[in-house]
Design a protein around this motif. Structure first.
Motif, PDB file in Angstrom:
ATOM      1  N   PHE A  63      35.615  28.846  24.841  1.00  0.00           N
ATOM      2  CA  PHE A  63      36.038  30.230  24.633  1.00  0.00           C
ATOM      3  C   PHE A  63      35.215  31.199  25.481  1.00  0.00           C
ATOM      4  CE2 PHE A  63      37.633  28.726  20.346  1.00  0.00           C
ATOM      5  CZ  PHE A  63      38.951  28.741  20.742  1.00  0.00           C
ATOM      6  N   THR A  64      33.943  30.904  25.663  1.00  0.00           N
ATOM      7  CA  THR A  64      33.095  31.778  26.474  1.00  0.00           C
ATOM      8  C   THR A  64      33.531  31.735  27.935  1.00  0.00           C
ATOM      9  OG1 THR A  64      31.248  31.452  24.947  1.00  0.00           O
ATOM     10  CG2 THR A  64      30.720  32.306  27.114  1.00  0.00           C
ATOM     11  N   ILE A  65      33.803  30.547  28.454  1.00  0.00           N
ATOM     12  CA  ILE A  65      34.268  30.430  29.838  1.00  0.00           C
ATOM     13  C   ILE A  65      35.617  31.134  29.999  1.00  0.00           C
ATOM     14  CG2 ILE A  65      35.112  28.787  31.575  1.00  0.00           C
ATOM     15  CD1 ILE A  65      32.092  28.930  31.477  1.00  0.00           C
ATOM     16  N   GLN A  66      36.504  30.992  29.025  1.00  0.00           N
ATOM     17  CA  GLN A  66      37.790  31.687  29.090  1.00  0.00           C
ATOM     18  C   GLN A  66      37.581  33.200  29.118  1.00  0.00           C
ATOM     19  OE1 GLN A  66      39.852  30.145  25.662  1.00  0.00           O
ATOM     20  NE2 GLN A  66      40.915  28.584  26.859  1.00  0.00           N
ATOM     21  N   ASP A  67      36.665  33.682  28.286  1.00  0.00           N
ATOM     22  CA  ASP A  67      36.394  35.116  28.248  1.00  0.00           C
ATOM     23  C   ASP A  67      35.781  35.591  29.568  1.00  0.00           C
ATOM     24  OD1 ASP A  67      36.555  37.559  26.777  1.00  0.00           O
ATOM     25  OD2 ASP A  67      34.379  37.496  26.520  1.00  0.00           O
ATOM     26  N   MET A  68      34.920  34.764  30.150  1.00  0.00           N
ATOM     27  CA  MET A  68      34.340  35.105  31.451  1.00  0.00           C
ATOM     28  C   MET A  68      35.445  35.227  32.504  1.00  0.00           C
ATOM     29  SD  MET A  68      31.058  32.605  31.470  1.00  0.00           S
ATOM     30  CE  MET A  68      29.587  33.420  32.043  1.00  0.00           C
ATOM     31  N   ASN A  69      36.373  34.312  32.480  1.00  0.00           N
ATOM     32  CA  ASN A  69      37.478  34.332  33.431  1.00  0.00           C
ATOM     33  C   ASN A  69      38.308  35.604  33.267  1.00  0.00           C
ATOM     34  OD1 ASN A  69      39.115  33.207  35.500  1.00  0.00           O
ATOM     35  ND2 ASN A  69      40.578  32.541  33.952  1.00  0.00           N
ATOM     36  N   LYS A  70      38.643  35.945  32.021  1.00  0.00           N
ATOM     37  CA  LYS A  70      39.410  37.162  31.761  1.00  0.00           C
ATOM     38  C   LYS A  70      38.646  38.403  32.220  1.00  0.00           C
ATOM     39  CE  LYS A  70      40.912  35.523  27.498  1.00  0.00           C
ATOM     40  NZ  LYS A  70      41.133  35.755  26.083  1.00  0.00           N
ATOM     41  N   THR A  71      37.340  38.407  31.992  1.00  0.00           N
ATOM     42  CA  THR A  71      36.532  39.557  32.369  1.00  0.00           C
ATOM     43  C   THR A  71      36.467  39.704  33.883  1.00  0.00           C
ATOM     44  OG1 THR A  71      35.223  39.310  30.342  1.00  0.00           O
ATOM     45  CG2 THR A  71      34.274  40.648  32.089  1.00  0.00           C
ATOM     46  N   LEU A  72      36.341  38.586  34.595  1.00  0.00           N
ATOM     47  CA  LEU A  72      36.338  38.647  36.058  1.00  0.00           C
ATOM     48  C   LEU A  72      37.664  39.167  36.599  1.00  0.00           C
ATOM     49  CD1 LEU A  72      34.434  35.410  37.092  1.00  0.00           C
ATOM     50  CD2 LEU A  72      33.739  37.780  37.512  1.00  0.00           C
ATOM     51  N   ILE A  73      38.751  38.742  35.999  1.00  0.00           N
ATOM     52  CA  ILE A  73      40.066  39.242  36.410  1.00  0.00           C
ATOM     53  C   ILE A  73      40.141  40.750  36.161  1.00  0.00           C
ATOM     54  CG2 ILE A  73      42.542  39.190  35.838  1.00  0.00           C
ATOM     55  CD1 ILE A  73      42.138  36.127  35.345  1.00  0.00           C
ATOM     56  N   ALA A  74      39.647  41.190  35.020  1.00  0.00           N
ATOM     57  CA  ALA A  74      39.657  42.622  34.705  1.00  0.00           C
ATOM     58  C   ALA A  74      38.776  43.405  35.677  1.00  0.00           C
ATOM     59  CB  ALA A  74      39.200  42.842  33.267  1.00  0.00           C
ATOM     60  N   LEU A  75      37.631  42.847  36.045  1.00  0.00           N
ATOM     61  CA  LEU A  75      36.763  43.511  37.022  1.00  0.00           C
ATOM     62  C   LEU A  75      37.468  43.636  38.377  1.00  0.00           C
ATOM     63  CD1 LEU A  75      33.285  41.951  36.208  1.00  0.00           C
ATOM     64  CD2 LEU A  75      33.835  44.392  36.183  1.00  0.00           C
ATOM     65  N   GLY A  76      38.202  42.625  38.758  1.00  0.00           N
ATOM     66  CA  GLY A  76      38.974  42.683  39.996  1.00  0.00           C
ATOM     67  C   GLY A  76      40.036  43.765  39.944  1.00  0.00           C
ATOM     68  N   ARG A  77      40.671  43.910  38.765  1.00  0.00           N
ATOM     69  CA  ARG A  77      41.666  44.971  38.592  1.00  0.00           C
ATOM     70  C   ARG A  77      41.016  46.355  38.688  1.00  0.00           C
ATOM     71  NH1 ARG A  77      44.052  41.978  34.415  1.00  0.00           N
ATOM     72  NH2 ARG A  77      42.841  43.186  32.938  1.00  0.00           N
ATOM     73  N   GLU A  78      39.836  46.501  38.059  1.00  0.00           N
ATOM     74  CA  GLU A  78      39.110  47.781  38.132  1.00  0.00           C
ATOM     75  C   GLU A  78      38.819  48.115  39.592  1.00  0.00           C
ATOM     76  OE1 GLU A  78      38.489  49.761  35.616  1.00  0.00           O
ATOM     77  OE2 GLU A  78      38.545  48.488  33.843  1.00  0.00           O
ATOM     78  N   GLN A  79      38.430  47.095  40.352  1.00  0.00           N
ATOM     79  CA  GLN A  79      38.105  47.285  41.766  1.00  0.00           C
ATOM     80  C   GLN A  79      39.333  47.781  42.531  1.00  0.00           C
ATOM     81  OE1 GLN A  79      37.641  43.977  44.870  1.00  0.00           O
ATOM     82  NE2 GLN A  79      35.594  44.170  43.967  1.00  0.00           N
ATOM     83  N   LYS A  80      40.456  47.131  42.338  1.00  0.00           N
ATOM     84  CA  LYS A  80      41.689  47.545  43.022  1.00  0.00           C
ATOM     85  C   LYS A  80      42.105  48.950  42.592  1.00  0.00           C
ATOM     86  CE  LYS A  80      43.538  42.926  43.646  1.00  0.00           C
ATOM     87  NZ  LYS A  80      44.554  41.965  43.230  1.00  0.00           N
ATOM     88  N   ASN A  81      42.009  49.216  41.293  1.00  0.00           N
ATOM     89  CA  ASN A  81      42.436  50.515  40.779  1.00  0.00           C
ATOM     90  C   ASN A  81      41.603  51.663  41.337  1.00  0.00           C
ATOM     91  OD1 ASN A  81      44.496  49.413  39.259  1.00  0.00           O
ATOM     92  ND2 ASN A  81      43.264  49.253  37.403  1.00  0.00           N
ATOM     93  N   ILE A  82      40.292  51.483  41.430  1.00  0.00           N
ATOM     94  CA  ILE A  82      39.461  52.578  41.933  1.00  0.00           C
ATOM     95  C   ILE A  82      39.726  52.828  43.415  1.00  0.00           C
ATOM     96  CG2 ILE A  82      37.363  51.313  42.562  1.00  0.00           C
ATOM     97  CD1 ILE A  82      35.840  53.730  41.193  1.00  0.00           C
TER      98      ILE A  82
END
Length: 135
Positions: free
Chosen positions: A37-56
């Motif tokens: 579950f921790t690795i899955q959450d890390m993966n989701k968080t990295l994807i979200a960080l990538g989205r934040e990067q694109k959005n800004i």
């Protein structure tokens, strides 16, 4: 009476086997599932960080950019917590694996910080180029 003794012995053996099974199951649930579950959450968080990067990079309004900066900070805090959680249940092999992931993540954070700084300065072309190179 021998039959009662054999039945009792079978019941006791079954109870002991069930207890061993429950201990193994608890170990799987308490440690292995936490890692998954921790690795899955890390993966989701990295994807979200990538989205934040694109959005800004795409955003032109400073108020909205600041929201993306706050979102990035929150997600980075989540990642730090995930690393801590994983290390609590990790064996030696897992620690080596997570160390490699952390090194890559630190490199990502460095590039991501630069991208955010460029985007906030309205240097979106450079931020976009750096974002493409960083992937």
């Amino acid at each position: 009476s021998i039959l009662v003794f054999l039945i009792s012995l079978g019941v006791i053996t079954g109870i002991l086997a069930l207890r061993t099974f429950n201990e193994k199951l608890a170990q799987i649930v308490n440690f292995h599932s936490v890692k998954v579950f921790t690795i899955q959450d890390m993966n989701k968080t990295l994807i979200a960080l990538g989205r934040e990067q694109k959005n800004i990079i795409l955003e032109t309004e400073i108020e909205q950019m600041n929201k993306f900066v706050e979102g990035k900070k929150s997600r980075m805090s989540d990642m730090d917590k995930n690393f801590e959680t994983y290390l609590k249940v990790a064996n030696e092999e897992d620690r080596e694996y997570i160390k490699q992931i952390k090194t890559l993540y630190d490199e990502f954070v460095s590039v991501n910080e630069t991208i955010f700084e460029l985007a906030l300065k309205n240097q979106n072309v450079q931020a976009r180029e750096l974002g493409r190179k960083g992937r």
